[in-house]
Design a protein around this motif. Structure first.
Motif, short mmCIF file in Angstrom:
data_model
loop_
_atom_site.label_atom_id
_atom_site.label_comp_id
_atom_site.label_asym_id
_atom_site.label_seq_id
_atom_site.Cartn_x
_atom_site.Cartn_y
_atom_site.Cartn_z
N GLU A 37 -9.79 -9.77 8.19
CA GLU A 37 -10.22 -10.50 6.61
C GLU A 37 -9.43 -11.98 6.54
O GLU A 37 -9.51 -12.82 6.29
CB GLU A 37 -10.60 -9.70 5.56
N ARG A 74 -8.96 -4.24 8.29
CA ARG A 74 -9.65 -4.90 7.78
C ARG A 74 -9.29 -5.92 6.60
O ARG A 74 -9.08 -7.02 7.09
CB ARG A 74 -11.18 -3.73 6.60
N CYS A 75 -7.96 -5.33 6.10
CA CYS A 75 -7.33 -6.49 5.36
C CYS A 75 -7.42 -7.77 5.99
O CYS A 75 -6.79 -8.77 5.36
CB CYS A 75 -6.75 -5.73 4.36
N ALA A 130 -7.81 6.45 6.71
CA ALA A 130 -8.25 6.10 5.83
C ALA A 130 -7.60 4.79 5.43
O ALA A 130 -8.10 3.55 5.56
CB ALA A 130 -8.70 6.66 4.51
N LEU A 131 -6.32 4.97 5.28
CA LEU A 131 -5.10 3.73 5.21
C LEU A 131 -4.92 2.67 5.83
O LEU A 131 -5.16 1.76 5.42
CB LEU A 131 -3.72 4.34 4.83
N SER A 185 0.62 -1.10 -0.08
CA SER A 185 -0.34 0.23 -0.10
C SER A 185 0.83 1.42 0.07
O SER A 185 0.24 2.47 -0.74
CB SER A 185 -1.06 -0.10 0.78
N GLU A 237 -7.26 2.13 8.83
CA GLU A 237 -8.68 1.55 8.51
C GLU A 237 -8.84 0.36 7.86
O GLU A 237 -9.29 -0.83 7.64
CB GLU A 237 -10.17 2.49 7.73
N ARG A 238 -8.52 0.37 5.87
CA ARG A 238 -8.93 -0.59 5.29
C ARG A 238 -7.42 -1.90 5.67
O ARG A 238 -7.94 -3.16 5.06
CB ARG A 238 -8.07 0.40 3.74
N LEU A 239 -5.80 -1.06 5.91
CA LEU A 239 -5.13 -2.80 6.27
C LEU A 239 -5.59 -3.23 7.61
O LEU A 239 -5.38 -4.48 7.69
CB LEU A 239 -3.72 -1.33 7.03
#
Length: 118
Positions: free
Chosen positions: A107, A103-104, A96-97, A27, A99-101
């Motif tokens: 998962e 979540r990733c 935001a980055l 990322s 948060e996405r990381l």
């Protein structure tokens, strides 16, 4: 003792730390090799490693001592990394980055195990 930290299983924690490093590398464009050098890191590589350490702390729920251990650092270095990342979350783009990381990572870890036959 309840809540006492014991050194984790070395291989499994290193594997999870590697996942955090790889996701941050993908990322940010900072290669894992740049983040894992044993010499003093330049700014971008250092901050990217700090992001991976912070990601390990929040996504895996690891205490700072365990984060440091998994990254071959001490607890105070992990604390500096996490304090920096928390401060940087005031920047909407970085928040935001992260948060996405997070979540990733979650998962990937929550995905059903896949038995690989030979």
């Amino acid at each position: 003792m309840e809540g006492t930290y014991w050194a984790p299983e070395f291989g499994r924690d290193r594997m999870r730390a590697g996942l955090a490093l790889q996701i941050v590398a993908a990322s940010t464009g900072v290669p894992v090799e740049s983040m894992t050098r044993t010499v003093r890191l330049e700014g971008r590589a250092c901050r990217a490693r700090w992001l991976a350490m912070y990601l390990s702390h929040v996504a895996f729920g690891w205490p700072l001592e365990r984060v440091g251990h998994a990254f071959g650092m001490n607890r105070s270095t992990a604390a500096v990394a996490c304090r920096w990342a928390e401060d940087e979350r005031d920047r909407p783009v970085l928040d935001a980055l992260l948060e996405r990381l997070e979540r990733c990572v979650r998962e990937v870890l929550e995905a059903p195990a896949c038995e690989l036959g030979l």
